[in-house]
Design a protein around this motif. Structure first.
Motif, PDB file in Angstrom:
ATOM      1  N   ALA A   1      18.774 -37.153 -45.322  1.00  0.00           N
ATOM      2  CA  ALA A   1      18.320 -35.978 -46.086  1.00  0.00           C
ATOM      3  C   ALA A   1      18.307 -34.702 -45.262  1.00  0.00           C
ATOM      4  N   HIS A   2      17.888 -34.776 -44.021  1.00  0.00           N
ATOM      5  CA  HIS A   2      17.769 -33.561 -43.207  1.00  0.00           C
ATOM      6  C   HIS A   2      19.138 -33.050 -42.762  1.00  0.00           C
ATOM      7  N   VAL A   3      20.062 -33.956 -42.545  1.00  0.00           N
ATOM      8  CA  VAL A   3      21.447 -33.564 -42.258  1.00  0.00           C
ATOM      9  C   VAL A   3      22.059 -32.932 -43.507  1.00  0.00           C
ATOM     10  N   GLU A   4      21.823 -33.549 -44.651  1.00  0.00           N
ATOM     11  CA  GLU A   4      22.378 -33.049 -45.907  1.00  0.00           C
ATOM     12  C   GLU A   4      21.846 -31.658 -46.259  1.00  0.00           C
ATOM     13  N   ALA A   5      20.642 -31.333 -45.836  1.00  0.00           N
ATOM     14  CA  ALA A   5      20.100 -29.991 -46.072  1.00  0.00           C
ATOM     15  C   ALA A   5      20.940 -28.943 -45.341  1.00  0.00           C
ATOM     16  N   ALA A   6      21.356 -29.253 -44.135  1.00  0.00           N
ATOM     17  CA  ALA A   6      22.206 -28.333 -43.371  1.00  0.00           C
ATOM     18  C   ALA A   6      23.582 -28.214 -44.013  1.00  0.00           C
ATOM     19  N   ILE A   7      24.150 -29.344 -44.447  1.00  0.00           N
ATOM     20  CA  ILE A   7      25.469 -29.321 -45.074  1.00  0.00           C
ATOM     21  C   ILE A   7      25.429 -28.531 -46.380  1.00  0.00           C
ATOM     22  N   ALA A   8      24.346 -28.632 -47.130  1.00  0.00           N
ATOM     23  CA  ALA A   8      24.225 -27.890 -48.392  1.00  0.00           C
ATOM     24  C   ALA A   8      24.312 -26.384 -48.157  1.00  0.00           C
ATOM     25  N   VAL A   9      23.732 -25.905 -47.077  1.00  0.00           N
ATOM     26  CA  VAL A   9      23.803 -24.472 -46.745  1.00  0.00           C
ATOM     27  C   VAL A   9      25.251 -24.076 -46.466  1.00  0.00           C
TER      28      VAL A   9
ATOM     29  N   GLN B   1      27.951 -25.594 -47.584  1.00  0.00           N
ATOM     30  CA  GLN B   1      28.677 -25.662 -48.850  1.00  0.00           C
ATOM     31  C   GLN B   1      28.432 -24.411 -49.701  1.00  0.00           C
ATOM     32  N   ALA B   2      27.225 -23.904 -49.686  1.00  0.00           N
ATOM     33  CA  ALA B   2      26.865 -22.737 -50.501  1.00  0.00           C
ATOM     34  C   ALA B   2      27.329 -21.419 -49.881  1.00  0.00           C
ATOM     35  N   SER B   3      27.792 -21.448 -48.641  1.00  0.00           N
ATOM     36  CA  SER B   3      28.144 -20.218 -47.931  1.00  0.00           C
ATOM     37  C   SER B   3      29.399 -19.536 -48.457  1.00  0.00           C
ATOM     38  N   GLY B   4      30.266 -20.282 -49.107  1.00  0.00           N
ATOM     39  CA  GLY B   4      31.540 -19.723 -49.545  1.00  0.00           C
ATOM     40  C   GLY B   4      32.616 -19.763 -48.478  1.00  0.00           C
ATOM     41  N   LEU B   5      32.258 -20.229 -47.275  1.00  0.00           N
ATOM     42  CA  LEU B   5      33.236 -20.341 -46.198  1.00  0.00           C
ATOM     43  C   LEU B   5      34.058 -21.618 -46.367  1.00  0.00           C
ATOM     44  N   ARG B   6      35.238 -21.631 -45.804  1.00  0.00           N
ATOM     45  CA  ARG B   6      36.036 -22.852 -45.762  1.00  0.00           C
ATOM     46  C   ARG B   6      35.349 -23.800 -44.799  1.00  0.00           C
ATOM     47  N   TYR B   7      35.222 -25.078 -45.177  1.00  0.00           N
ATOM     48  CA  TYR B   7      34.552 -26.053 -44.318  1.00  0.00           C
ATOM     49  C   TYR B   7      35.106 -27.439 -44.564  1.00  0.00           C
ATOM     50  N   GLU B   8      34.915 -28.309 -43.590  1.00  0.00           N
ATOM     51  CA  GLU B   8      35.242 -29.723 -43.706  1.00  0.00           C
ATOM     52  C   GLU B   8      34.111 -30.519 -43.075  1.00  0.00           C
ATOM     53  N   VAL B   9      33.545 -31.425 -43.852  1.00  0.00           N
ATOM     54  CA  VAL B   9      32.515 -32.314 -43.326  1.00  0.00           C
ATOM     55  C   VAL B   9      33.224 -33.491 -42.666  1.00  0.00           C
ATOM     56  N   GLY B  10      32.872 -33.747 -41.421  1.00  0.00           N
ATOM     57  CA  GLY B  10      33.427 -34.878 -40.689  1.00  0.00           C
ATOM     58  C   GLY B  10      32.352 -35.896 -40.381  1.00  0.00           C
TER      59      GLY B  10
ATOM     60  N   THR C   1      30.404 -30.782 -38.915  1.00  0.00           N
ATOM     61  CA  THR C   1      31.051 -30.005 -39.963  1.00  0.00           C
ATOM     62  C   THR C   1      31.731 -28.800 -39.331  1.00  0.00           C
ATOM     63  N   THR C   2      33.010 -28.618 -39.661  1.00  0.00           N
ATOM     64  CA  THR C   2      33.793 -27.497 -39.151  1.00  0.00           C
ATOM     65  C   THR C   2      33.877 -26.438 -40.235  1.00  0.00           C
ATOM     66  N   LEU C   3      33.723 -25.169 -39.846  1.00  0.00           N
ATOM     67  CA  LEU C   3      33.815 -24.074 -40.787  1.00  0.00           C
ATOM     68  C   LEU C   3      34.584 -22.925 -40.177  1.00  0.00           C
ATOM     69  N   GLU C   4      35.136 -22.075 -41.035  1.00  0.00           N
ATOM     70  CA  GLU C   4      35.875 -20.914 -40.544  1.00  0.00           C
ATOM     71  C   GLU C   4      35.631 -19.725 -41.454  1.00  0.00           C
ATOM     72  N   GLY C   5      35.737 -18.543 -40.855  1.00  0.00           N
ATOM     73  CA  GLY C   5      35.575 -17.319 -41.616  1.00  0.00           C
ATOM     74  C   GLY C   5      35.349 -16.155 -40.682  1.00  0.00           C
ATOM     75  N   GLU C   6      34.944 -15.035 -41.260  1.00  0.00           N
ATOM     76  CA  GLU C   6      34.634 -13.849 -40.469  1.00  0.00           C
ATOM     77  C   GLU C   6      33.442 -14.156 -39.555  1.00  0.00           C
TER      78      GLU C   6
ATOM     79  N   ALA D   1      25.975 -16.430 -39.133  1.00  0.00           N
ATOM     80  CA  ALA D   1      24.827 -16.478 -40.048  1.00  0.00           C
ATOM     81  C   ALA D   1      24.700 -17.857 -40.691  1.00  0.00           C
ATOM     82  N   THR D   2      25.819 -18.458 -41.022  1.00  0.00           N
ATOM     83  CA  THR D   2      25.797 -19.785 -41.646  1.00  0.00           C
ATOM     84  C   THR D   2      25.349 -20.849 -40.658  1.00  0.00           C
ATOM     85  N   LEU D   3      25.786 -20.752 -39.410  1.00  0.00           N
ATOM     86  CA  LEU D   3      25.335 -21.711 -38.394  1.00  0.00           C
ATOM     87  C   LEU D   3      23.813 -21.652 -38.240  1.00  0.00           C
ATOM     88  N   ARG D   4      23.294 -20.441 -38.174  1.00  0.00           N
ATOM     89  CA  ARG D   4      21.843 -20.279 -38.049  1.00  0.00           C
ATOM     90  C   ARG D   4      21.120 -20.826 -39.280  1.00  0.00           C
ATOM     91  N   ALA D   5      21.639 -20.483 -40.460  1.00  0.00           N
ATOM     92  CA  ALA D   5      21.011 -20.942 -41.701  1.00  0.00           C
ATOM     93  C   ALA D   5      21.044 -22.467 -41.809  1.00  0.00           C
TER      94      ALA D   5
END
Length: 120
Positions: free
Chosen positions: A48-56, A58-67, A71-76, A82-86
């Motif tokens: 559950a606590h890992v999934e809370a981070a992944i949900a943020v 997913q909601a960011s609008g950034l391209r991401y892949e859960v491994g 989780t890898t993400l890309e963007g500006e 900001a997404t890493l912190r969130a």
């Protein structure tokens, strides 16, 4: 001139006001985050606590892949940071007693796809 002075780049000796704006340095930032909450979840949902981070993420609008291990993400850059912190803060807010985030960041003129296409 000492070896230390010779080794310094012009950017090392420039004042903060003379350095290029981070957004001008370029494009896409690729990052990977692995959250390590303690405990990792609840009796009902062991992740559950890992999934809370992944949900943020997913909601960011950034391209991401859960491994499997992160989780890898890309963007500006500003959006990625900001997404890493969130994501880290969401893990903490989910009810952990402690949490650690392992983060890797790459400032490159590449995309996730260009780095992985050969292997897919």
């Amino acid at each position: 001139m000492s070896a230390t002075e010779r080794a310094r780049s012009p950017e090392d000796t420039a004042s903060r006001d003379e350095r290029p704006d981070e957004r001008q340095r370029g494009g896409i930032l690729i990052a990977e985050i692995q959250v390590a909450p303690s405990p990792p979840g609840t009796a009902e949902n062991p992740h559950a606590h890992v999934e809370a981070a992944i949900a943020v993420i997913q909601a960011s609008g950034l391209r991401y892949e859960v491994g499997a291990l992160g989780t890898t993400l890309e963007g500006e850059a500003d959006e990625v940071w900001a997404t890493l912190r969130a994501a880290h803060e969401a893990m903490l807010a989910a009810g952990v007693t402690a949490g650690l985030s392992h983060v890797k960041v790459a400032s490159v003129n590449r995309t996730m796809d260009s780095l992985t296409a050969k292997f897919r």
